[in-house]
Design a protein around this motif. Structure first.
Motif, PDB file in Angstrom:
ATOM      1  N   ILE A  56       0.574  -1.306  -0.143  1.00 23.33           N
ATOM      2  CA  ILE A  56       0.143  -0.074   0.162  1.00 23.33           C
ATOM      3  C   ILE A  56       0.904   1.392  -0.130  1.00 23.33           C
ATOM      4  O   ILE A  56       0.656   2.045  -0.669  1.00 23.33           O
ATOM      5  CB  ILE A  56      -0.953  -0.041   1.294  1.00 23.33           C
ATOM      6  CG1 ILE A  56      -1.920  -1.182   1.216  1.00 23.33           C
ATOM      7  CG2 ILE A  56      -1.604   1.348   1.429  1.00 23.33           C
ATOM      8  CD1 ILE A  56      -2.856  -1.372   2.401  1.00 23.33           C
ATOM      9  N   GLU A  57       1.972   1.261   0.934  1.00 27.01           N
ATOM     10  CA  GLU A  57       2.738   2.326   0.985  1.00 27.01           C
ATOM     11  C   GLU A  57       3.545   2.684  -0.245  1.00 27.01           C
ATOM     12  O   GLU A  57       3.908   3.887  -0.629  1.00 27.01           O
ATOM     13  CB  GLU A  57       3.501   2.499   2.160  1.00 27.01           C
ATOM     14  CG  GLU A  57       2.759   2.545   3.373  1.00 27.01           C
ATOM     15  CD  GLU A  57       3.515   2.757   4.750  1.00 27.01           C
ATOM     16  OE1 GLU A  57       4.571   2.315   4.880  1.00 27.01           O
ATOM     17  OE2 GLU A  57       2.707   3.233   5.972  1.00 27.01           O
ATOM     18  N   SER A  58       3.855   1.531  -1.036  1.00 32.25           N
ATOM     19  CA  SER A  58       4.494   1.934  -2.429  1.00 32.25           C
ATOM     20  C   SER A  58       3.694   2.060  -3.371  1.00 32.25           C
ATOM     21  O   SER A  58       4.032   1.839  -4.436  1.00 32.25           O
ATOM     22  CB  SER A  58       5.689   0.847  -2.411  1.00 32.25           C
ATOM     23  OG  SER A  58       5.067  -0.327  -2.564  1.00 32.25           O
ATOM     24  N   ASN A  59       2.512   2.342  -3.107  1.00 29.29           N
ATOM     25  CA  ASN A  59       1.416   2.571  -4.197  1.00 29.29           C
ATOM     26  C   ASN A  59       1.156   1.413  -4.916  1.00 29.29           C
ATOM     27  O   ASN A  59       1.126   1.515  -6.396  1.00 29.29           O
ATOM     28  CB  ASN A  59       1.633   3.808  -4.816  1.00 29.29           C
ATOM     29  CG  ASN A  59       1.289   5.055  -4.053  1.00 29.29           C
ATOM     30  OD1 ASN A  59       0.436   4.981  -3.304  1.00 29.29           O
ATOM     31  ND2 ASN A  59       2.549   5.929  -3.824  1.00 29.29           N
ATOM     32  N   PHE A  60       1.551   0.163  -4.454  1.00 30.82           N
ATOM     33  CA  PHE A  60       1.044  -0.938  -5.353  1.00 30.82           C
ATOM     34  C   PHE A  60      -0.211  -1.130  -5.341  1.00 30.82           C
ATOM     35  O   PHE A  60      -0.623  -2.259  -4.993  1.00 30.82           O
ATOM     36  CB  PHE A  60       1.874  -2.124  -5.123  1.00 30.82           C
ATOM     37  CG  PHE A  60       1.928  -3.346  -5.917  1.00 30.82           C
ATOM     38  CD1 PHE A  60       2.924  -3.224  -7.050  1.00 30.82           C
ATOM     39  CD2 PHE A  60       1.176  -4.622  -5.907  1.00 30.82           C
ATOM     40  CE1 PHE A  60       2.740  -4.258  -8.111  1.00 30.82           C
ATOM     41  CE2 PHE A  60       1.040  -5.560  -6.771  1.00 30.82           C
ATOM     42  CZ  PHE A  60       1.872  -5.632  -7.780  1.00 30.82           C
ATOM     43  N   THR A  61      -1.005  -0.435  -5.919  1.00 29.68           N
ATOM     44  CA  THR A  61      -2.691  -0.408  -5.495  1.00 29.68           C
ATOM     45  C   THR A  61      -3.382  -0.151  -6.988  1.00 29.68           C
ATOM     46  O   THR A  61      -4.469   0.320  -6.948  1.00 29.68           O
ATOM     47  CB  THR A  61      -2.817   0.843  -4.768  1.00 29.68           C
ATOM     48  OG1 THR A  61      -2.197   2.052  -5.294  1.00 29.68           O
ATOM     49  CG2 THR A  61      -2.533   0.607  -3.317  1.00 29.68           C
ATOM     50  N   ARG A  62      -2.691  -0.490  -7.907  1.00 34.34           N
ATOM     51  CA  ARG A  62      -3.338  -0.382  -9.385  1.00 34.34           C
ATOM     52  C   ARG A  62      -3.643  -1.595  -9.965  1.00 34.34           C
ATOM     53  O   ARG A  62      -3.488  -2.675  -9.403  1.00 34.34           O
ATOM     54  CB  ARG A  62      -2.459   0.170 -10.304  1.00 34.34           C
ATOM     55  CG  ARG A  62      -2.175   1.746  -9.978  1.00 34.34           C
ATOM     56  CD  ARG A  62      -1.612   2.478 -10.816  1.00 34.34           C
ATOM     57  NE  ARG A  62      -1.558   4.156 -10.535  1.00 34.34           N
ATOM     58  CZ  ARG A  62      -0.793   4.878  -9.371  1.00 34.34           C
ATOM     59  NH1 ARG A  62       0.521   3.873  -8.967  1.00 34.34           N
ATOM     60  NH2 ARG A  62      -0.915   5.936  -9.122  1.00 34.34           N
TER      61      ARG A  62
END
Ligand code: PLP
Length: 393
Positions: free
Chosen positions: A56-62
């Motif tokens: 989540i913190e490294s924006n692995f959210t796509r």
């Protein structure tokens, strides 16, 4: 509202319904001992949680690739290669939102109207419903307490006919805890090869066997590109990750490719964050998993011991998963219950112990108890059941 015929054929999952009934009673302030749930009482291991946070913190959210991230598909393939000496690579693996999801997708990809699909009984509640959704007809094959609920080759032979497209086998088994012997797995592979019957193996509980019992994966006897099989697995139980929703199918590349096409239009990828967490799960120290397995084994022995002392409960020794499926017809008589559903209701409302009726799994006269719950809950639960049976209604 007029629903489509395909959903008119199915009902709500009885295990989820039982869980909701117990929760409703709890919400009204009653102290319910819940022996119903099919999920570990352990928390997800810390490295799994940290991997999720890091994602989540490294924006692995796509969106990810619809069939799952390559690292996770490769890691699952390697896990099988290490364990079963197979030669899978990432194109033999698809990642889905849980075993339930991918089982349904395999069914939709292979089964259709006019097909029969064999399902050993008692069965996990979803199997027949999933088959009905594909348009095919589920056909139950009986197993019995006398054979400790082991699937008998004779019963399979008797059920075979030209309409049989597949068989769904769950080992270790929910609800019975039965672990299929290696010879039966090998024999089923010969049936798949000779008769063209598709083998759909659900190995969700593969990590949980006890005593001398060993789990034999279908992977041990098939060649990667055989076209008559699929192995479904899950992160839910082994790694205490039910809520993360990660499962997979291992099988021939042609099938995995078709499943990928289906999934790309149906749900797309499972949660990106969960995929990273699953990757961390595969790297856990074996000791972390072993601790959970040993605890289940302790509870299994405790539960068997308690049941042996309850008049009206009879239970063959289960070797796997985290359930027991005792025959309770005598106990039902004592409480004037005609059905296992009535018996479960009485246990819930009069002893405040939640269980799942055998009818949910296609077999009357039994209930399923889960020992994926604390030692103290098990002790109190059995004390209450014993007390109720002593005093009657
Ligand atoms: N298969 C069996 C036999 C199960 O008992 C369960 C869950 O109870 C599942 C599959 C579902 O697993 P998942 O959480 O991966 O969807």
């Amino acid at each position: 509202m007029k629903f489509a015929a395909r959903v008119e054929r199915i009902g709500a999952s009885p295990t989820l319904t039982a869980m909701q009934d117990a929760q409703a009673l709890k919400a009204s302030g009653v102290d319910v001992i819940d022996l119903g749930p099919g999920q570990p009482d352990f928390d997800s291991p810390s490295p799994v949680k940290l991997a999720g946070i890091e994602a989540i913190e490294s924006n692995f959210t796509r969106y990810t690739a619809g069939s799952g991230i390559s690292e996770l598909r490769s890691a699952v393939a390697e896990f099988y290669n290490r364990k079963w000496g197979t030669e899978y690579d990432l194109s033999n693996v698809i990642i889905s939102a849980g075993a339930k999801h991918v089982l349904y997708n395999v069914g939709m990809t292979l089964f259709e109207e006019s097909d029969e699909v064999l399902i050993p009984l008692p069965y996990w509640v979803t199997f027949p419903e999933m088959v009905k959704l594909t348009g095919a007809s589920p056909v139950a094959i009986q197993t019995g307490a006398e054979e400790r609920f082991m699937l008998q080759t004779r019963a399979v032979k008797d059920a075979l006919n030209p309409r049989v497209k597949g068989i769904i086998v769950n080992t270790p088994n929910n609800p019975t805890g039965a672990v299929l012997p290696t010879e039966t797995v090998e024999w089923l592979v010969s049936v798949g090869r000779k008769e063209g019957v598709f083998l759909l193996f659900d190995e969700t509980y593969d990590y949980f066997t006890y005593g001398d019992a060993v789990h034999t994966s279908l992977a041990r006897f098939v060649k990667p590109e055989d076209d008559f099989y699929a192995i479904v697995g899950s992160f839910s139980k082994t790694y205490a990750m039910t809520g993360w929703r990660v499962g997979y199918c291992v099988g021939p590349k042609k099938l995995i490719k078709k499943l990928g096409e289906f999934q790309s239009h149906q749900s797309g990828n499972t949660c990106s964050v969960s995929q990273k967490a699953a990757l961390a799960a595969l790297e856990l120290e074996p000791a972390c998993l072993e601790e959970m397995r040993e605890e289940y084994d302790w509870r299994r022995r405790y539960v068997l011991d308690r049941m042996e002392r309850i008049e009206g409960f009879e239970c063959p020794r289960p070797d796997g998963a985290f359930y027991v499926f005792p025959r309770v017809s005598e106990a039902m008589d004592r409480l004037n219950c005609r059905t296992s559903a009535e018996f479960s209701k009485v246990l819930l409302h009069e002893a405040h112990v939640a269980t799942v009726p055998g009818s949910a799994f296609g077999m009357e006269g039994h209930i399923r108890l889960s020992y994926a719950t604390s030692r103290s809950a098990l002790e109190t639960g059995f004390d209450r059941i014993e007390a109720l049976l002593r005093r009657g209604r």
